[in-house]
Design an enzyme around this catalytic site. Sequence first.
Site, PDB file in Angstrom:
ATOM      1  N   ASP A  32      39.245  40.075  43.285  1.00 34.38           N
ATOM      2  CA  ASP A  32      40.414  39.682  44.099  1.00 34.38           C
ATOM      3  C   ASP A  32      41.002  38.301  43.805  1.00 34.38           C
ATOM      4  O   ASP A  32      40.260  37.326  43.682  1.00 34.38           O
ATOM      5  CB  ASP A  32      40.046  39.629  45.589  1.00 34.38           C
ATOM      6  N   GLN A  48      37.917  35.771  42.882  1.00 34.68           N
ATOM      7  CA  GLN A  48      36.521  36.178  42.968  1.00 34.68           C
ATOM      8  C   GLN A  48      35.944  36.201  41.554  1.00 34.68           C
ATOM      9  O   GLN A  48      36.472  36.900  40.678  1.00 34.68           O
ATOM     10  CB  GLN A  48      36.422  37.564  43.613  1.00 34.68           C
ATOM     11  N   PHE A  88      33.023  34.779  49.330  1.00 33.05           N
ATOM     12  CA  PHE A  88      33.891  35.951  49.234  1.00 33.05           C
ATOM     13  C   PHE A  88      35.357  35.543  49.430  1.00 33.05           C
ATOM     14  O   PHE A  88      35.681  34.367  49.562  1.00 33.05           O
ATOM     15  CB  PHE A  88      33.462  37.000  50.267  1.00 33.05           C
ATOM     16  N   ARG A 160      35.543  39.728  57.094  1.00 37.01           N
ATOM     17  CA  ARG A 160      35.834  38.971  55.872  1.00 37.01           C
ATOM     18  C   ARG A 160      37.316  38.891  55.525  1.00 37.01           C
ATOM     19  O   ARG A 160      38.156  39.464  56.168  1.00 37.01           O
ATOM     20  CB  ARG A 160      35.049  39.543  54.697  1.00 37.01           C
ATOM     21  N   GLU A 216      40.137  45.934  53.697  1.00 37.75           N
ATOM     22  CA  GLU A 216      39.826  44.637  53.089  1.00 37.75           C
ATOM     23  C   GLU A 216      41.115  43.853  52.833  1.00 37.75           C
ATOM     24  O   GLU A 216      42.207  44.416  52.768  1.00 37.75           O
ATOM     25  CB  GLU A 216      39.060  44.831  51.769  1.00 37.75           C
ATOM     26  N   TRP A 306      37.520  49.798  42.359  1.00 39.30           N
ATOM     27  CA  TRP A 306      36.062  49.691  42.524  1.00 39.30           C
ATOM     28  C   TRP A 306      35.333  50.925  42.004  1.00 39.30           C
ATOM     29  O   TRP A 306      34.132  50.860  41.730  1.00 39.30           O
ATOM     30  CB  TRP A 306      35.710  49.435  43.994  1.00 39.30           C
TER      31      TRP A 306
HETATM   32  C1  FRU Z   1      37.584  43.314  47.927  1.00 40.00           C
HETATM   33  C2  FRU Z   1      36.273  42.664  48.302  1.00 40.00           C
HETATM   34  C3  FRU Z   1      36.453  41.780  49.512  1.00 40.00           C
HETATM   35  C4  FRU Z   1      35.342  40.792  49.368  1.00 40.00           C
HETATM   36  C5  FRU Z   1      35.257  40.621  47.871  1.00 40.00           C
HETATM   37  C6  FRU Z   1      33.871  40.398  47.333  1.00 40.00           C
HETATM   38  O1  FRU Z   1      37.664  43.728  46.608  1.00 40.00           O
HETATM   39  O2  FRU Z   1      35.294  43.652  48.525  1.00 40.00           O
HETATM   40  O3  FRU Z   1      36.443  42.462  50.754  1.00 40.00           O
HETATM   41  O4  FRU Z   1      35.599  39.584  50.036  1.00 40.00           O
HETATM   42  O5  FRU Z   1      35.802  41.794  47.297  1.00 40.00           O
HETATM   43  O6  FRU Z   1      33.904  40.088  45.974  1.00 40.00           O
END
Ligand code: FRU
Length: 465
Positions: A32, A48, A88, A160, A216, A306
């Site tokens: 992300d 990320q 995260f 989150r 998310e 994912w």
């Molecule tokens: C979305 C996610 C978020 C989380 C992050 C972890 O792709 O799952 O919810 O903060 O990636 O890397």
Amino acid sequence: MTDTTVDRAQDRATAHLRPAAHFTARDTWLNDPNGLVLHDGTWHLFFQNNPHGATHGNMSWGHATSDDLVSWTEQPVAIRHTATEEIFSGSAVVDEKNTAGFAGPGQTALVAVYTSAYRPAHPTLAGRQAQSLAYSLDDGRTWTRYAGNPVLDRGSADFRDPKVFWYDGEDGEGHWVMVAVEATDRQVVMYRSADLKHWEHLSTFGPAHATGGVWECPDLFPLPVRGTRRTRWVMIVSLNPGGVAGGSGAQYFVGDFDGTTFTPERPGDGPHGADWLDHGRDYYAPVSFNGVSDGRRLTVGWASNWDYANETPTSPWRSTMSLARELTLVRTSDGRDRVAQRPVLPEEAREGLSVHELRLPADGRRRHEIVLHGDGPDEVVLTVDAAARTLVSDRRRSGDTAFHPAFPSVDTAPLHDVGETVDVTVVVDGCVLEVYACGGLTTLTQVVFPTAPLTQVAVRETTAG
Ligand code: FRU
């Protein structure tokens, strides 16, 4: 052969897949976009990142900067994981009024609001997710964690992805608003704060529309309706799985935010009862920039899914961001306000990528196949069927598709307000294809792994029916 020799050979074999204008980390993993913020003329993209490898893990905030949103320079890791905490997703704000008190005289603090995902080794918060702060007093180069972290803890294991923005409000004073998710409850929770450190609950939104996976990376912002003086509020919620093309996807809601509650104006009208920001397999976690004062709403998403993100065949890097996109609302002939997107791609940035701008007749009897190919046998076929009002992408013969069973796919996007022609823009940049149609009312983003870049285009006409 040593391991290093193998790695180097693979680097060479996939070098043609590294995009030019889409950000990739030099030799590590990303997912992300985080902390998107414009500050003092520099665009900051945090992301990320696994600083130690090319699969998801050791989550930290990587950092890249740009002057133009297309040419990115990777910077040192901004906020690193520790033995007890992973970092995260979250957002960043420019704290102009020094509401959090982190800045000294003459300084401006950038404040990151991120999710602390506490590891099993944490003495008291193991397994929990809560929101924390870090601040930078040197334009994002170095970051200090706030000693009072976490600042918002609901005792939850799935709380989150805080997006914080400044809300002017009615009182003329203004305050911060946070939207975050209770991911497994499929809810967006909203809070307000005067100082980024103390948060008061406002309301909870959801479950609503597409709920086939965890929610998310939410975002909430006002967006003008093109050609009018009206502004609507748009909420983005990513979900995984349950996305429109399978696996990860991003839906949006158009409605109103009164400072406390978000109310969607209507049910979605796409698959799963939702409106979708993108109809490809590879567009997830898009969020918008803070700090943009010229009225543009600009987003970046993660171009992966994912379902197979950890297995895509590139080395030593893995995964890419989307282009930055400018969003507006457009009222379509059915009376709905829909998000339209266009890529930020100035003329001078087009070198090294292929951009095909096509205008196809829409007479109802003919279908058009846009065949993207290179010097090898690999191809992606985009079929525009004006009568059926669809754009279909087939990447089953796009090169390496065998690394995951969900990868070879045929994906369908709706076309809106088709007139005498259908305009289609295709951006091909290494392993990423972004398709924009009908003035950006339809987008379809996907990654491909051909043996030679798919830089050429041929258009074939077939008879429909
Ligand atoms: C979305 C996610 C978020 C989380 C992050 C972890 O792709 O799952 O919810 O903060 O990636 O890397």
